[in-house]
Design an enzyme around this catalytic site. Structure first.
Site: not given
Length: 266
Positions: A134, A173, A183, A186, A188
């Site tokens: 991120y 990640y 994870r 994906h 959000h």
């Protein structure tokens, strides 16, 4: 999880290596717990408790009571049709260079429990880059940042309830929930109703991802059909020739086919 990178160990490293579990949990423990919870939910018919993760990721303080709901809106950001720009839906065009990774188009409809379109719905997305990192100061994953990708976009649904985003397919990640925990890819999604207190947040996953069967967040949804509705479908009709691959993901607000949200229905 909803405000930025959904990982707890985003501060200074206090462990020997990134991805080590703070609670000594292994994937077999997580899988067993998830199976037991699903079995208990099926047997009792009760609602599934919200995902809380391992003890080190659980809130240590009680929720803060908001006595004046309007105060939340007065102190928060204010969005409106005039504030959503014509390129806010395209996460790949806000920098001088091209972002790295696989360009995708994600589109679908937002409808209510009766299948009626929800028009003018403010829809926001945020995500990791193609390397699984991120653009957030608390993200300490040892993957490269992309100077040409910040991972945030928004749009308003049209009269048919349709939204569309152009972005980069995010990478997986490690997230320190348990030993060797990763994870799945994906995105959000955040939906606002007529007020900020009506905000709903969920996650969209990608088909064929081998990590889906090991993700505690996705597995916290006890119903298999409900979990499958969180996974997008590849749709060549949404692909842009020589530009992006298309994925279709519809969101249903309420009813037996409702999309699972992180806080349940509001």
């Amino acid at each position: 999880m909803s405000g930025g990178p959904d990982r707890a160990g985003a501060g200074p490293r206090r462990r020997q290596r990134y991805g080590a579990s703070p609670d000594g949990l292994g994937q077999h423990v997580i899988g067993t717990e998830a199976a037991e919870v699903r079995a208990a939910v099926r047997e009792s018919g009760a609602d599934h408790p919200p995902y809380v993760g391992s003890p080190s990721r659980r809130p240590r303080r009680p929720p803060v009571a908001v006595r004046d709901p309007e105060a939340v809106e007065l102190r928060g950001p204010v969005f409106g049709a005039g504030d959503v720009g014509p390129l806010d839906h395209d996460l790949t065009v806000h920098h001088r260079g091209e972002p790295l990774g696989e360009r995708i188009t994600v589109s679908g409809r937002i409808v209510d429990r009766r299948g009626r379109p929800v028009a003018g719905q403010l829809t926001e997305i945020w995500q990791a880059n193609a390397a699984g990192r991120y653009a957030h100061r608390l993200d300490r994953h040892r993957a490269p940042l992309d100077p040409h990708f910040t991972g945030f976009g928004r749009c308003l649904t049209d009269a048919d309830g349709r939204y569309s985003f152009t972005t980069i397919k995010p990478g997986a990640y490690p997230w320190q929930h348990h030993e060797n925990a990763w994870r799945p890819a994906h995105i959000h999604f955040s939906l606002f109703g007529t007020a900020f207190t009506q905000r709903l947040i969920t996650q969209m996953y990608f088909p064929g991802d081998p990590l889906l069967d090991y993700d505690p967040i996705l597995l916290s949804v006890p119903d298999e059909a409900a979990r499958s509705r969180l996974v997008a479908a590849y749709d060549p009709r949404l692909s842009v020739p020589d530009w992006s691959l298309g994925y279709r993901w519809d969101i249903v607000l309420g009813g037996p086919s409702a999309t699972a949200f992180e806080e349940g229905e509001r």
